[in-house]
Motif scaffolding. Structure first.
Motif, PDB file in Angstrom:
ATOM      1  N   HIS A  61      -5.316 -16.789 -31.880  1.00 33.32           N
ATOM      2  CA  HIS A  61      -6.692 -16.260 -32.542  1.00 33.32           C
ATOM      3  C   HIS A  61      -6.679 -15.054 -32.914  1.00 33.32           C
ATOM      4  CE1 HIS A  61      -7.295 -14.624 -28.531  1.00 33.32           C
ATOM      5  NE2 HIS A  61      -8.269 -13.932 -28.606  1.00 33.32           N
ATOM      6  N   ASP A  63      -7.724 -12.005 -32.678  1.00 35.02           N
ATOM      7  CA  ASP A  63      -8.499 -10.872 -32.356  1.00 35.02           C
ATOM      8  C   ASP A  63      -7.492  -9.707 -32.117  1.00 35.02           C
ATOM      9  OD1 ASP A  63     -11.110 -11.529 -31.753  1.00 35.02           O
ATOM     10  OD2 ASP A  63     -10.752 -12.097 -29.495  1.00 35.02           O
ATOM     11  N   ASP A  65      -6.315  -7.391 -30.443  1.00 32.95           N
ATOM     12  CA  ASP A  65      -5.358  -7.510 -29.212  1.00 32.95           C
ATOM     13  C   ASP A  65      -4.115  -8.374 -29.203  1.00 32.95           C
ATOM     14  OD1 ASP A  65      -7.335  -9.055 -28.545  1.00 32.95           O
ATOM     15  OD2 ASP A  65      -7.137  -8.370 -26.486  1.00 32.95           O
ATOM     16  N   HIS A  66      -4.373  -9.451 -30.078  1.00 32.41           N
ATOM     17  CA  HIS A  66      -3.379 -10.601 -30.107  1.00 32.41           C
ATOM     18  C   HIS A  66      -2.683 -10.338 -31.306  1.00 32.41           C
ATOM     19  CE1 HIS A  66      -4.780 -12.761 -26.396  1.00 32.41           C
ATOM     20  NE2 HIS A  66      -5.653 -11.923 -26.631  1.00 32.41           N
ATOM     21  N   ARG A  98     -15.039 -14.281 -35.377  1.00 38.59           N
ATOM     22  CA  ARG A  98     -16.465 -14.387 -35.075  1.00 38.59           C
ATOM     23  C   ARG A  98     -16.801 -12.963 -34.541  1.00 38.59           C
ATOM     24  NH1 ARG A  98     -13.872 -12.425 -31.687  1.00 38.59           N
ATOM     25  NH2 ARG A  98     -13.390 -13.076 -29.358  1.00 38.59           N
ATOM     26  N   HIS A 148     -13.809 -19.329 -27.169  1.00 40.75           N
ATOM     27  CA  HIS A 148     -13.665 -17.988 -27.141  1.00 40.75           C
ATOM     28  C   HIS A 148     -13.888 -17.594 -28.727  1.00 40.75           C
ATOM     29  CE1 HIS A 148     -12.095 -14.069 -26.141  1.00 40.75           C
ATOM     30  NE2 HIS A 148     -11.285 -14.037 -27.206  1.00 40.75           N
ATOM     31  N   ASP A 167      -6.664 -16.731 -25.060  1.00 38.13           N
ATOM     32  CA  ASP A 167      -7.967 -16.099 -24.369  1.00 38.13           C
ATOM     33  C   ASP A 167      -8.920 -17.440 -23.968  1.00 38.13           C
ATOM     34  OD1 ASP A 167      -7.073 -13.639 -24.201  1.00 38.13           O
ATOM     35  OD2 ASP A 167      -8.523 -12.856 -25.833  1.00 38.13           O
TER      36      ASP A 167
HETATM   37 ZN   LIG Z   1      -9.812 -12.611 -27.733  1.00 33.90          ZN
END
Ligand SMILES: [Zn+2]
Length: 222
Positions: A61, A63, A65-66, A98, A148, A167
């Motif tokens: 996904h 985000d 941190d990924h 999101r 998530h 996540d």
């Molecule tokens: Zn995440």
């Protein structure tokens, strides 16, 4: 750290990435925050492999941190970047897919930490759809796991009985916990995704946050 043969955990202070090592190439699942690329490059070198052996970067996904090190790793390796259509659109725009539902304090903290969670947009090469499989660990299945984020995906190897959950799940005290709280797009969807994953009866669950859960059957929330 090698979790089981050919699957390595690359961990840092915030998030986990996973490196699958096969004779014909390497696959990275998620890339960590910006600057994680150094650790990932060191791990690849320590295995006697080259960054040019990295064939796939699979993303659960969008985000930061990924996907924080994604642009740097793609530039260094030329690996094929793959994720779902919804997450791809967000990754190419450089935003999460999101809006978190933070309260005023959460918004304040998020603003303070925004430098940590920014990421460079990156082109996605292949859109993954639920049920398709990739030629990794025999066959690596694309498992839809919205909740998530709206387009979150996870990956399952039946041969290794291993689920890469991103996540959609995290771990705490050797138990799995479903994505919840203000960073979760839809908790009902997250629960439905978790039930689908539990039904696959994975032996090992590789989470984005927390320790890898082994002997995972029975450690999913009821
Ligand atoms: Zn995440």
């Amino acid at each position: 750290m090698e979790i089981i043969p050919n699957i390595h955990l690359i961990t840092g202070p915030i998030v986990n990435c996973y490196l699958i090592v096969e004779p014909d190439g390497l696959t990275l699942i998620d890339t960590g925050i910006a600057s994680y690329e150094k650790k990932i490059l060191e791990t690849i070198a320590s295995l006697g492999r080259s960054i040019h052996d990295l064939k796939y970067i699979l993303l659960t996904h969008s985000d930061a941190d990924h996907v924080g090190s994604l642009a740097a790793l793609k530039a260094a390796s030329g690996a094929k970047v793959c994720t779902s259509a919804i997450e791809a659109e967000a990754i190419e725009a450089g935003f999460p897919s999101r809006e978190p539902r933070f309260n005023a304090f959460g918004k304040f903290v998020a603003r303070m930490m925004s430098g940590l969670f920014k990421f460079e947009p990156c082109k996605v090469d292949q859109i993954l759809t639920p049920g398709m499989d990739l030629p990794i660990l025999d066959r690596l299945w694309v498992v839809p796991s919205p909740g998530h984020t709206p387009g979150h995906i996870s990956f399952y190897s039946a041969a290794a009985k291993t689920l890469f959950a991103g996540d959609s799940l995290r771990s705490s005290r050797d138990e799995l916990v479903c994505s919840n709280g203000p960073v979760t797009w839809d908790e009902g969807e997250a629960l439905a995704s978790m039930r689908l994953q539990a039904g696959m009866r994975p032996r090992i669950v590789c989470v984005g946050h927390g320790k890898v859960v082994k002997n995972a059957v029975g450690k999913f929330p009821q």
